[in-house]
Design an enzyme around this catalytic site. Structure first.
Site, PDB file in Angstrom:
ATOM      1  N   HIS A 206       0.451  -1.103  -0.048  1.00  0.00           N
ATOM      2  CA  HIS A 206      -0.133  -0.087  -0.085  1.00  0.00           C
ATOM      3  C   HIS A 206       0.783   1.324   0.008  1.00  0.00           C
ATOM      4  O   HIS A 206       0.253   2.371   0.030  1.00  0.00           O
ATOM      5  CB  HIS A 206      -1.097   0.160   1.343  1.00  0.00           C
ATOM      6  CG  HIS A 206      -0.318   0.502   2.512  1.00  0.00           C
ATOM      7  ND1 HIS A 206       0.646  -0.334   3.174  1.00  0.00           N
ATOM      8  CD2 HIS A 206       0.008   1.663   3.197  1.00  0.00           C
ATOM      9  CE1 HIS A 206       1.146   0.186   3.941  1.00  0.00           C
ATOM     10  NE2 HIS A 206       0.581   1.308   4.130  1.00  0.00           N
TER      11      HIS A 206
HETATM   12  N1  UDP Z   1      -3.699  -4.882   8.703  1.00  0.00           N
HETATM   13  C1  UDP Z   1      -5.133  -5.492   8.803  1.00  0.00           C
HETATM   14  N2  UDP Z   1      -5.816  -6.044   7.599  1.00  0.00           N
HETATM   15  C2  UDP Z   1      -5.357  -5.886   6.626  1.00  0.00           C
HETATM   16  C3  UDP Z   1      -4.175  -5.362   6.230  1.00  0.00           C
HETATM   17  C4  UDP Z   1      -3.333  -4.904   7.357  1.00  0.00           C
HETATM   18  O1  UDP Z   1      -5.640  -5.749  10.144  1.00  0.00           O
HETATM   19  O2  UDP Z   1      -6.039  -6.288   5.476  1.00  0.00           O
HETATM   20  C5  UDP Z   1      -3.224  -4.350  10.044  1.00  0.00           C
HETATM   21  C6  UDP Z   1      -1.859  -5.005  10.180  1.00  0.00           C
HETATM   22  O3  UDP Z   1      -1.915  -6.184  10.749  1.00  0.00           O
HETATM   23  C7  UDP Z   1      -1.127  -4.097  10.937  1.00  0.00           C
HETATM   24  C8  UDP Z   1      -1.589  -2.566  10.379  1.00  0.00           C
HETATM   25  O4  UDP Z   1      -3.008  -3.165   9.680  1.00  0.00           O
HETATM   26  O5  UDP Z   1      -1.210  -4.257  12.207  1.00  0.00           O
HETATM   27  C9  UDP Z   1      -0.590  -2.114   9.190  1.00  0.00           C
HETATM   28  O6  UDP Z   1      -1.406  -1.234   8.744  1.00  0.00           O
HETATM   29  P1  UDP Z   1      -0.706  -0.828   7.362  1.00  0.00           P
HETATM   30  O7  UDP Z   1      -0.073  -1.727   6.643  1.00  0.00           O
HETATM   31  O8  UDP Z   1      -1.914  -0.181   6.663  1.00  0.00           O
HETATM   32  O9  UDP Z   1       0.249   0.704   7.807  1.00  0.00           O
HETATM   33  P2  UDP Z   1       1.633   0.903   8.143  1.00  0.00           P
HETATM   34  O10 UDP Z   1       1.918  -0.313   9.579  1.00  0.00           O
HETATM   35  O11 UDP Z   1       2.463   0.434   6.917  1.00  0.00           O
HETATM   36  O12 UDP Z   1       1.958   2.083   8.722  1.00  0.00           O
END
Ligand code: UDP
Length: 358
Positions: A206
């Site tokens: 993403h």
């Molecule tokens: N996550 C979720 N469902 C999904 C994809 C990710 O619950 O379909 C959770 C994942 O387990 C983690 C968090 O969302 O705890 C990560 O968010 P994201 O990847 O959007 O953002 P980043 O961590 O890169 O800021």
């Protein structure tokens, strides 16, 4: 002691869930939640509040879907209005999104102290919107809650006062421990998708640097195809929209599914044979659940996992994705402990009860 917590995006709901729980057991703190509306659909927002039992937001600005500038500007205006009305003792923000920066800027100009959870991380890539958000938020914050040793050193190297930075551990580790057992009990995702444990790779994608550049997005899909693995890909709305816009289709070995709730995600992570991701949170969760990881980026903020052998970088255009996935299968890393004791949220709640400057 009154705290206004600003959240807006999926990973912030997960972090806020454990911190709000820790705050709620301290009768001296009263917390109100402000949701900016950055992530607004059921799959990306409401489901998390319900599943993780996060207190209902007292304020919802309903701001999302615009450019970075539009969103951040409108959020600052909306948060300022609430701050002027409520006059909390602290503004609490998480991570590195536009909601984080908007909260920090609105509060610091009103001389309301800012506490930043997941402070001090750096990718050293100033082209990432997240890097700009986290650097500026750290410089506006009075208290920086750092998850790792590297996150303590980085702000110090930028001249931020050492006293402002506290290494508390990672609230996402707290969340993995707290919700891990529940996920095992209540999630039916493996059955629903007809998946056997350790028979698939879990992928997420993403980051704007990957999804907004058709060449990079296509190169990642080509890498997935060439890996020959069965891949489950919960699709972030941004990725879904870019695939459509660029006319790209998922390879046959990649099963795109709608974004899943946190408990289903934990179940998918624990039972994957490998995780391939450009998410910050998912890289760490791979390690929490002792699953090897390939990170589809040029760099990472979580350098300690690369050093410990749990994570390997495979940038989109490097041509390394299939080989990295192949060699990581069934591998593991050093037995390290970088993310605290699972009590980061409790330490944060405790620290917020100590008056500023003491
Ligand atoms: N996550 C979720 N469902 C999904 C994809 C990710 O619950 O379909 C959770 C994942 O387990 C983690 C968090 O969302 O705890 C990560 O968010 P994201 O990847 O959007 O953002 P980043 O961590 O890169 O800021």
């Amino acid at each position: 002691m009154r705290i206004l917590t600003v959240v807006g995006a999926r990973p912030q709901f997960i972090k806020a869930a454990v911190v709000s729980r820790a705050i709620s057991v301290r009768s001296v703190i009263e917390e109100q939640i402000l949701h900016t509306g950055q992530h607004f659909d059921i799959d990306m927002s409401a489901r998390f509040f319900e599943e993780l039992e996060i207190p209902e937001p007292a304020f919802n600005l309903g701001i999302g879907g615009g450019s970075h500038g539009q969103n951040t500007g409108r959020m600052i205006e909306g948060i300022e209005r609430v701050l002027l009305d409520q006059r909390p003792d602290w503004l609490l923000v998480y991570g590195d999104t536009d909601s984080t920066l908007a909260g920090a800027l609105a509060a610091v100009k009103l001389h309301i102290p800012v506490a930043h959870v997941e402070a001090g991380l750096r990718s050293f890539n100033r082209r990432m919107p997240e890097e700009i958000n986290r650097v500026l938020t750290d410089h506006a914050a009075t208290r920086l809650f750092a998850p790792t040793a590297a996150a303590v050193t980085n702000p110090r190297n930028e001249g931020i006062e050492s006293d402002a930075v506290e290494q508390v551990g990672d609230v996402m580790y707290d969340a993995a421990l707290f919700y891990g057992k529940k996920a095992e009990r209540v999630s039916s995702i493996l059955r629903d998708l007809n998946l056997n444990p350790k028979s698939y790779v879990l992928a997420t994608l993403h980051r704007a640097e990957n999804t907004d550049d058709p060449a990079r997005l296509e190169a990642i899909l080509d890498g997935f195809r060439a890996s020959g693995q069965r891949i489950i890909l919960p699709l972030h709305p941004r990725t879904h929209s870019r695939l459509t816009r660029f006319g790209l289709v998922l390879p046959e070995n990649v099963q795109g599914i709608p974004p899943v709730g946190y408990l289903d995600m934990v179940q998918l992570e624990r039972n994957a044979i490998l995780i391939a991701t450009d998410s910050g949170g998912v890289q760490k969760e791979a390690f929490f659940h002792q699953v090897p990881c390939v990170t589809l980026r040029d760099e990472t903020e979580w350098v300690e996992l690369v050093e410990a052998g749990w994570n390997r970088l495979a940038p989109a255009l490097s041509g390394l994705i299939p080989e990295a996935m192949e060699t990581r299968l069934g591998s593991s890393g050093l037995n390290v402990s970088h993310y605290g004791q699972g009590d980061a949220a409790r330490l944060i709640a405790g620290s917020l009860t100590i008056p500023r400057g003491s």
